[in-house]
Design an enzyme around this catalytic site. Structure first.
Site, PDB file in Angstrom:
ATOM      1  N   ASP A 144      90.254 106.303  63.576  1.00 22.70           N
ATOM      2  CA  ASP A 144      90.680 105.561  64.786  1.00 22.70           C
ATOM      3  C   ASP A 144      90.794 104.078  64.190  1.00 22.70           C
ATOM      4  OD1 ASP A 144      90.465 107.471  66.602  1.00 22.70           O
ATOM      5  OD2 ASP A 144      88.851 106.810  67.616  1.00 22.70           O
ATOM      6  N   LYS A 177      95.642 109.153  69.960  1.00 20.58           N
ATOM      7  CA  LYS A 177      94.828 107.914  70.273  1.00 20.58           C
ATOM      8  C   LYS A 177      94.219 107.175  69.274  1.00 20.58           C
ATOM      9  CE  LYS A 177      92.254 109.507  73.868  1.00 20.58           C
ATOM     10  NZ  LYS A 177      91.656 109.361  75.133  1.00 20.58           N
ATOM     11  N   LYS A 186      83.075 101.514  74.737  1.00 20.92           N
ATOM     12  CA  LYS A 186      83.513 102.514  74.092  1.00 20.92           C
ATOM     13  C   LYS A 186      85.127 102.190  74.003  1.00 20.92           C
ATOM     14  CE  LYS A 186      83.394 106.427  71.667  1.00 20.92           C
ATOM     15  NZ  LYS A 186      82.825 106.650  70.365  1.00 20.92           N
ATOM     16  N   GLU A 219      82.508 118.916  70.993  1.00 18.60           N
ATOM     17  CA  GLU A 219      83.812 118.760  71.452  1.00 18.60           C
ATOM     18  C   GLU A 219      84.410 120.352  71.248  1.00 18.60           C
ATOM     19  OE1 GLU A 219      85.319 116.460  72.283  1.00 18.60           O
ATOM     20  OE2 GLU A 219      84.254 114.710  71.699  1.00 18.60           O
TER      21      GLU A 219
END
Length: 408
Positions: A144, A177, A186, A219
């Site tokens: 990220d 993303k 967050k 997830e």
């Protein structure tokens, strides 16, 4: 006597001058319409760090040209300790000169400052704008950070992701993303900037601690609960084996379960992301487990990993769905049992009424004024609601707390 002549200044006759009325302001509009083609590959592979395998050396580069002789590689301390020597040997074998940057791991280090460290490294490396894709090797936090840095540096620098955690393999590393935390929130700063490719090698999971395996399994459970009932059945039947074997397929049954689970989880996630990559539609099935979890995770950082916060969210909304008659009590209990078998929490001291109320309000702001809350309807399907009440949330949290006390 003759009348004295009048002075022009004394004249009683005035001339009125009528100015023309101004024309209405004219508006000129240029309508700009453009489409951006988005294409990237997610490659499930093996033996990625074997020098005989040139996949990583060529990743993200022009297939017609020879791979660049330099690469900027960003990784994190844990990965550097475990795989640094093999990474160095790999790039040396392919004649690639590497400029390294090693960042501190963990959600608490997912900051703007980390992004600027990447930017400074790119500057000092003198990296060209297109020909030398940056390589990010690490977990979801690392990919990220690097993705966000690349999206801003010269307004777009190509990059390649090599996720080394389960959550990176099935979630953070395969979407578009990027982002960092800011102001206690967050992913408050971020962008949509997919990599040129993501290379998924389950061999990295062999060194993953059990807690981080569970973190990624959350997830996968998310995808199963709202999109893929056979995947849920796989987790129910083989979840403990997947954890024990770390997706390495040490037994024939484990090999089948690992391969099928990863393929279904990655394929299901990408199938949901592809038609709505920029989140033009805010009702997203893959937001299941991500309604209350961002606030819970950030408020108790680093006590909860991301997947653990997602598991708490899923447990809460599973109970809410049951209370609404969308799930049976039997289905509710199966979901909670599978989560716990995967090593995930279903209740926590952070699930206080005041914090859950804050999370609900933040969720509405993030989803543009409506809840758009995904709730499971049977295992493997989902619906969206906008009428969740605080009483329902408090009741569900109390149920889970009492259940936890009775199991203690």
């Amino acid at each position: 006597m003759p009348e004295a002549p009048r002075s022009p200044r004394d004249s009683s006759t005035r001339r009125t001058v009528t100015l023309p009325r101004p024309l209405p302001a004219q508006r000129t509009t240029w309508a700009v319409r453009a489409e951006q083609a988005v294409e990237y590959d997610v490659v499930l592979t093996s033996d990625l760090l074997d020098p005989a395998n040139d996949t990583l050396a060529h990743a993200g580069t022009d297939p017609v040209l020879a791979p660049p002789a330099r690469r900027c590689v960003v990784t994190e301390r844990t990965v550097q300790r475990l795989y640094g020597d093999r990474l160095s040997a790999y790039f040396l074998a392919h004649g690639i000169d590497v400029r390294w940057l090693v960042l501190d791991p963990g959600e608490q280090n997912k900051t703007v400052e980390a992004v600027l460290r990447v930017v400074d490294t790119l500057d000092s490396h003198g990296i060209p704008r297109r020909r030398e894709p940056v390589v990010a090797v690490g977990g979801g936090v690392l990919t990220d950070i690097v993705g966000f840095a690349c999206s801003t540096y010269r307004r777009g620098l190509p990059h390649v992701r090599v996720p080394t955690t389960l959550i990176g393999l099935v979630d953070a590393g395969i979407g578009a993303k990027t982002g960092v935390n800011h102001g206690g929130s967050k992913n408050r700063l971020g962008s949509y900037f997919p990599p040129r490719c993501t290379l998924v090698d389950p061999a990295f999971l062999a060194s993953l601690p059990p807690r981080h395996l569970s973190n990624g399994l959350a997830e996968i459970l998310k995808i199963a609960l709202v999109l893929d009932r056979p995947l849920f059945d796989l987790l129910e039947a083989h979840g403990p084996l997947l954890r024990a074997e770390r997706f390495q397929g040490a037994s024939p049954q484990g090999a089948y379960a690992a391969d099928e689970t990863l393929r279904r989880a990655i394929g299901g996630m990408l199938a949901e992301l592809e038609p709505n990559l920029w989140e033009d539609r805010l009702e997203r099935a893959v937001d299941y487990g991500h309604s209350f979890s961002p606030v819970l995770e950030m408020r108790v950082l680093p006590a909860l990993l991301h997947g653990e916060a997602v598991a708490l969210d899923m447990a809460l909304t599973t109970v809410i769905a049951c209370d609404r008659g969308l799930l049976t009590t039997g289905q509710r209990d199966r979901v909670l049992a599978v989560a716990e078998a995967l090593g995930l929490p279903v209740t926590h001291d952070a699930c206080r009424p005041d914090l859950l109320e804050q999370a609900l309000a933040d969720m509405v702001r993030h989803r543009d004024g409506r809840q758009r809350l995904p709730l499971p309807t049977d295992i493997g399907s989902v619906r969206f609601v906008n009428d969740l009440t605080g009483d329902e949330v408090r009741s569900a949290a109390a149920f889970l707390r009492e259940r936890g006390n009775s199991h203690a």
